[in-house]
Design a protein around this motif. Structure first.
Motif, PDB file in Angstrom:
ATOM      1  N   MET B   1     -37.111  12.330 -27.980  1.00 57.40           N
ATOM      2  CA  MET B   1     -37.435  12.401 -28.472  1.00 57.40           C
ATOM      3  C   MET B   1     -36.002  13.066 -28.271  1.00 57.40           C
ATOM      4  N   ALA B   2     -34.768  12.049 -29.180  1.00 57.24           N
ATOM      5  CA  ALA B   2     -33.782  12.921 -29.130  1.00 57.24           C
ATOM      6  C   ALA B   2     -33.210  13.831 -30.365  1.00 57.24           C
ATOM      7  N   THR B   3     -32.058  14.442 -30.129  1.00 53.54           N
ATOM      8  CA  THR B   3     -32.098  15.943 -31.104  1.00 53.54           C
ATOM      9  C   THR B   3     -30.648  16.247 -30.839  1.00 53.54           C
ATOM     10  N   LEU B   4     -30.168  15.549 -32.503  1.00 54.86           N
ATOM     11  CA  LEU B   4     -28.208  15.771 -32.409  1.00 54.86           C
ATOM     12  C   LEU B   4     -28.191  17.270 -33.174  1.00 54.86           C
ATOM     13  N   VAL B   5     -27.205  17.739 -32.515  1.00 51.71           N
ATOM     14  CA  VAL B   5     -26.268  19.292 -32.425  1.00 51.71           C
ATOM     15  C   VAL B   5     -26.119  19.062 -33.223  1.00 51.71           C
ATOM     16  N   PHE B   6     -24.775  20.150 -34.746  1.00 50.41           N
ATOM     17  CA  PHE B   6     -24.284  19.622 -34.358  1.00 50.41           C
ATOM     18  C   PHE B   6     -23.517  21.338 -34.368  1.00 50.41           C
ATOM     19  N   ASN B   7     -21.741  21.221 -33.893  1.00 52.31           N
ATOM     20  CA  ASN B   7     -21.479  23.232 -34.017  1.00 52.31           C
ATOM     21  C   ASN B   7     -20.625  23.017 -33.970  1.00 52.31           C
ATOM     22  N   CYS B   8     -19.731  23.832 -35.686  1.00 55.62           N
ATOM     23  CA  CYS B   8     -18.294  23.376 -36.729  1.00 55.62           C
ATOM     24  C   CYS B   8     -18.098  25.042 -36.027  1.00 55.62           C
ATOM     25  N   GLY B   9     -16.474  24.714 -35.069  1.00 54.15           N
ATOM     26  CA  GLY B   9     -15.438  25.546 -35.117  1.00 54.15           C
ATOM     27  C   GLY B   9     -14.895  25.218 -36.067  1.00 54.15           C
ATOM     28  N   SER B  11     -11.249  24.002 -36.483  1.00 55.46           N
ATOM     29  CA  SER B  11     -10.357  23.107 -36.587  1.00 55.46           C
ATOM     30  C   SER B  11     -10.975  21.858 -35.256  1.00 55.46           C
ATOM     31  N   SER B  12     -12.280  22.798 -35.880  1.00 58.73           N
ATOM     32  CA  SER B  12     -12.788  21.395 -34.337  1.00 58.73           C
ATOM     33  C   SER B  12     -14.505  20.982 -34.375  1.00 58.73           C
ATOM     34  N   LEU B  13     -14.857  19.873 -34.113  1.00 58.73           N
ATOM     35  CA  LEU B  13     -16.501  19.664 -34.837  1.00 58.73           C
ATOM     36  C   LEU B  13     -17.128  19.388 -33.207  1.00 58.73           C
ATOM     37  N   SER B  14     -17.429  20.538 -32.817  1.00 54.57           N
ATOM     38  CA  SER B  14     -18.616  19.632 -31.181  1.00 54.57           C
ATOM     39  C   SER B  14     -19.719  19.173 -31.228  1.00 54.57           C
ATOM     40  N   TYR B  15     -20.441  17.862 -30.510  1.00 49.15           N
ATOM     41  CA  TYR B  15     -21.986  18.284 -31.073  1.00 49.15           C
ATOM     42  C   TYR B  15     -22.346  17.720 -29.359  1.00 49.15           C
ATOM     43  N   LYS B  16     -23.956  17.343 -28.955  1.00 51.45           N
ATOM     44  CA  LYS B  16     -25.050  17.756 -27.926  1.00 51.45           C
ATOM     45  C   LYS B  16     -26.090  16.400 -28.551  1.00 51.45           C
ATOM     46  N   VAL B  17     -26.282  15.986 -27.403  1.00 48.23           N
ATOM     47  CA  VAL B  17     -27.779  14.896 -28.576  1.00 48.23           C
ATOM     48  C   VAL B  17     -28.637  15.267 -26.803  1.00 48.23           C
ATOM     49  N   PHE B  18     -29.996  15.866 -27.185  1.00 46.06           N
ATOM     50  CA  PHE B  18     -30.605  16.379 -26.434  1.00 46.06           C
ATOM     51  C   PHE B  18     -31.726  16.334 -26.117  1.00 46.06           C
ATOM     52  N   ARG B  24     -40.349  18.912 -17.847  1.00 45.53           N
ATOM     53  CA  ARG B  24     -38.401  18.967 -17.246  1.00 45.53           C
ATOM     54  C   ARG B  24     -37.758  20.305 -17.800  1.00 45.53           C
ATOM     55  N   PRO B  25     -36.443  20.826 -17.993  1.00 49.21           N
ATOM     56  CA  PRO B  25     -35.871  21.468 -18.988  1.00 49.21           C
ATOM     57  C   PRO B  25     -35.064  20.172 -19.630  1.00 49.21           C
ATOM     58  N   PRO B  26     -34.552  20.982 -20.695  1.00 41.86           N
ATOM     59  CA  PRO B  26     -33.380  20.213 -21.686  1.00 41.86           C
ATOM     60  C   PRO B  26     -32.130  18.934 -21.032  1.00 41.86           C
ATOM     61  N   GLN B  27     -32.131  17.658 -21.193  1.00 37.03           N
ATOM     62  CA  GLN B  27     -31.021  17.192 -21.130  1.00 37.03           C
ATOM     63  C   GLN B  27     -30.377  17.173 -21.527  1.00 37.03           C
ATOM     64  N   VAL B  28     -29.229  16.878 -21.536  1.00 38.16           N
ATOM     65  CA  VAL B  28     -27.715  16.937 -22.769  1.00 38.16           C
ATOM     66  C   VAL B  28     -27.493  15.055 -22.706  1.00 38.16           C
TER      67      VAL B  28
END
Lengths: 356, 413
Positions: B1-9, B11-18, B24-28
């Motif tokens: 199952m894919a989880t999208l994570v947003f992290n706001c700065g 003046s920036s917006l980071s994201y990762k899909v895990f 096994r350990p979580p993968q990006v």
């Protein structure tokens, strides 16, 4: 000798004559300086008169200095830093300089000892634009901490080079002292910063001030709130001093106040040890040695992790007592503090140097 | 199952899909970042996507964070990434949130009432949440909080000693921040040191390029931290002053006629390392200047050495204070950008700390790899000293997995 210490809205005085000592206080108000003069029982043969100045700012930087009428204008520059107290000092001094022009007058400045704080301890991390307006940490109770250091030297025969002096009173504060010089302290620009006290809040987020101001609270009201209506008094909702909150009580707010005081003291002792890279002696100085003894013992037990080994058995509240056992790597002492006697010693030790 | 994570700065917006493959350990799977969001200037705004070793860069107008989120969601849909859960980071949850929470109407209402607590960061995060609700109406979302980890701080450490009715009216108390980082780090240490989490006493220095703080953590729970009601107090930061006497503001307003909002701006944006050094908010610049010019002149506007010393002294004061408050410590941890990258800062902070059992191994400290967990204390040090890279996005992901697990348990009961 005659000593004055402003404690707004009062001025307290203490008179020492051959026959003994007497003391009293006078409420400030119209003509109060003259009323005060009248209320002091006819001091005939005074050697000198001393005035405590709580914040000397950048204008008065010696712990003890000679005060002449021409110095008053310079001392008045400090009023903006600590409006009520320093104004009282200046007005009492003006009155008595005129009344007794023939004897020496001394200024006893509570920030003088901390004038030599290193810049990393005395400055705030603010732009030069603000620093140039005298915005810095002046410290407080300097006369007491300097005296405490001398007691440590005496009790330890000079073996202790790094000491922490804890003044326990209605306004508790702490100083880190190495070889007689201050390295860090808890009181900052004003006595509001640092450890919780009877009526001041101690360390809080400065954003709080801004929030209250943006809700329309007048500056003067915020100032009174932080310095006069907070601390133990604010938590309990009624006037409370150190002795009130140390007394065993079922009031949960009094318990919280005591816990905040204990925690603040421990945290700052840790901060002071870190700044000095270790500690040889702790000294608790208090005008209420009896009431504080249990509390001081509790703090010392919590300091076992830094090498404070408390003495077994009960400790009698004496003028000076050692709280640690003979092999304790860090020594701890509790000393009774008689402010007037200590101030008198300062003046008497200073005058011979002046050829007075 | 894919989880999208947003992290706001700001003046920036980071994201990762895990994704977590079984056993096994979580993968990006995909990661990326929108840059220069809402920034007006000559350089263009752009979004970068990293997937399968390839980088895709898209230059476009990004007036706000909500737009950035839309661009990211469009990219993911176009490349066939099937998002089944979205995690968000909310800086300030006030007293309303003690833990992360799934998004529902009640959560949304509470989030809205938290907006004024972090007037720059919270509305940005809420914008991203709204975009996800609109673009992915069927997908479950959850929110994590930077303040929630500190909800275990005892009353004697979080209370401001103000009159009770004032404290209540304004909600004045210590909240604390960087909770995701502290949560993440405090879960790594027990395994590394082989000490059970419930017995572990930690002091963690989160030293970032923007904000910095220190936390005391006992048995996996925060017991104190250096930031407060807002992220202003505590350590000397890049442009934030850290601790200052509150009376100072009143003095400058009363005697010099300064305005409250100008002063707040000065304390938040022009103070700290920038205010003292006079030339840079970047500790790396300042350290470089120290090496070039050990004896800086007498220019009172520009004092890099003083800025560095104040920075170090403030960290040491908090570390010492928390160690004594904890009654001793098992490990001192450095994390975030400056914490893992600057051996110089770690060396200066640990100097002369033998009184509490800390001894650094100078060589290991200097050679430490910023990208990996490093044990940098000397062999005979009573206290372990660690440098641990923080991973806020992974922390957000892991908190979501815990939420799913407790949610499933609740359903089973």
């Amino acid at each position: 000798m005659l000593l004055f210490d402003p404690e707004s809205p009062y001025v307290r005085w203490w008179l020492s004559e051959d026959g003994g000592t007497s003391e009293g206080r006078c409420l400030s108000g119209p003509n109060w300086a003259k009323r005060l003069a009248r209320s002091i029982p006819g001091p005939a043969a005074l050697k000198w008169i001393g005035y405590v100045l709580h914040n000397g700012g950048e204008a008065v930087t010696d712990p003890v200095s000679r005060l002449r009428p021409e110095d008053l204008d310079r001392v008045r520059q400090t009023i903006e830093l600590l409006p009520e107290q320093n104004d009282l000092t200046c007005r009492v001094a003006q009155e008595w300089l005129a009344r007794r022009p023939q004897i020496p007058h001394l200024l006893l400045c509570d920030t003088g000892f901390f004038w030599r704080l290193p810049p990393e301890a005395s400055l705030y991390a603010v732009p030069y634009e603000l620093r140039k307006h005298g915005v810095k940490r002046y410290g407080g109770h300097g006369l007491c901490h300097q005296w405490a250091w001398r007691q440590v030297e005496r009790l330890q025969d000079g073996r202790a080079t790094r000491a922490i002096s804890v003044y326990l009173g209605d306004h508790t504060d702490i100083a880190a002292i190495r070889d007689g010089l201050p390295l860090e302290t808890t009181i900052g620009f004003s006595a509001v910063e640092g450890i919780i006290s009877a009526t001041a809040c101690g360390d809080i987020d400065p954003t709080v001030v801004f929030q209250m101001q943006s809700e329309g609270m007048p500056l003067e009201q915020i100032r009174l709130l932080l310095s006069g209506k907070s601390g133990f008094t604010g938590l309990l909702g009624k006037h409370a001093g150190l002795v009130d909150i140390l007394r065993g009580t079922t009031d949960p707010q009094a318990h919280l106040a005591k816990e905040m005081l204990r925690y603040g003291i421990l945290r700052y002792i840790g901060a002071c040890i870190a700044v000095m890279g270790g500690v040889d002696a702790l000294v608790f100085v208090t005008p209420h040695p009896g009431a504080c003894l249990g509390f001081v013992a509790e703090i010392c037990r919590a300091l076992a992790c830094v090498g404070v080994q408390t003495r077994a058995g009960t400790i009698e509240p004496e003028a000076a007592c050692e709280l640690t056992d003979d092999v304790s790597p860090v020594k701890a002492f509790s000393l009774g503090y008689n402010k007037w006697q200590v101030l008198a010693e300062y003046g008497s030790a200073f005058l011979p140097y002046q050829g007075a | 199952m894919a989880t999208l994570v947003f992290n706001c700065g700001s003046s920036s917006l980071s994201y990762k899909v895990f994704q977590t493959p079984r056993g096994r350990p979580p993968q990006v799977v995909v990661a990326g970042k929108a840059h220069r969001v809402g920034v007006t200037g000559t350089a263009p705004a752009f979004v970068e996507h990293h997937a399968g070793g390839e980088v895709r860069r898209q230059e476009t107008l990004i007036p706000d964070h909500r737009t950035a989120a839309r661009l990211i969601l469009e990219y993911l849909r176009a490349t066939g990434v099937n998002v089944e859960l979205v995690g968000h980071r909310f800086v300030h949850g006030g007293s309303l949130f003690n833990a992360s929470a799934f998004l529902d109407r009640d959560t949304l209402r509470k989030l809205r009432s938290c907006l004024p607590l972090a007037p720059i960061h919270n509305p940005i995060s809420l914008g991203v949440i709204h975009e996800c609700r609109q673009s992915l109406p069927e997908v479950r979302q959850y929110v994590t909080f930077d303040s929630a980890f500190h909800c275990t701080i005892p009353d004697y450490a979080y209370t401001y000693a103000l009159p009770r009715q004032i404290a209540r009216r304004f909600g004045f108390r210590k909240y604390g921040f960087h909770g995701l980082s502290y949560w993440f780090v405090s879960r790594q240490v027990p395994g590394i040191l082989n000490i059970p989490a419930d017995r572990l006493k930690l002091v963690v220095c989160h030293l970032g390029t923007g904000g910095s703080s220190v936390a005391a953590i006992k048995g996996g729970r925060s017991v104190d931290t250096s930031m407060g009601y807002s992220p202003l107090p505590g350590l000397v930061m890049s442009t934030r002053s850290g601790d200052v006497d509150p009376m100072l503001m009143l003095y400058l307003m009363a005697v010099y006629g300064m305005r409250g909002d100008d002063l707040m701006d000065m304390l938040n944006r022009k103070s700290g390392l920038l205010g003292v050094s006079g030339f840079s908010s970047d500790l790396t610049d300042i350290i470089q200047r120290l090496d070039e010019d050990k004896f800086a002149g007498d220019n009172r506007d520009e004092q890099p050495l003083l800025a560095f010393r104040m920075y170090i002294q403030r960290v040491r004061k908090y570390v010492g204070g928390y160690i004594v408050a904890l009654g001793g410590v098992d490990a001192l941890v450095f994390t975030d950008d400056i914490g893992v990258r600057s051996w110089r800062v770690r060396e200066e902070v640990c100097q002369g700390m033998e009184w509490c059992g800390i001894r650094l191994d100078a060589g290991r400290n200097r050679q430490g790899n910023p990208g990996a967990t490093c044990l940098i204390n000397a062999g005979d040090s009573r206290v372990s000293v660690l440098s641990i890279p923080s991973d806020e996005e992974l922390a957000i992901y892991l908190q979501g997995q815990e939420l799913l697990l407790t949610g499933a348990l609740d359903a089973a009961v």
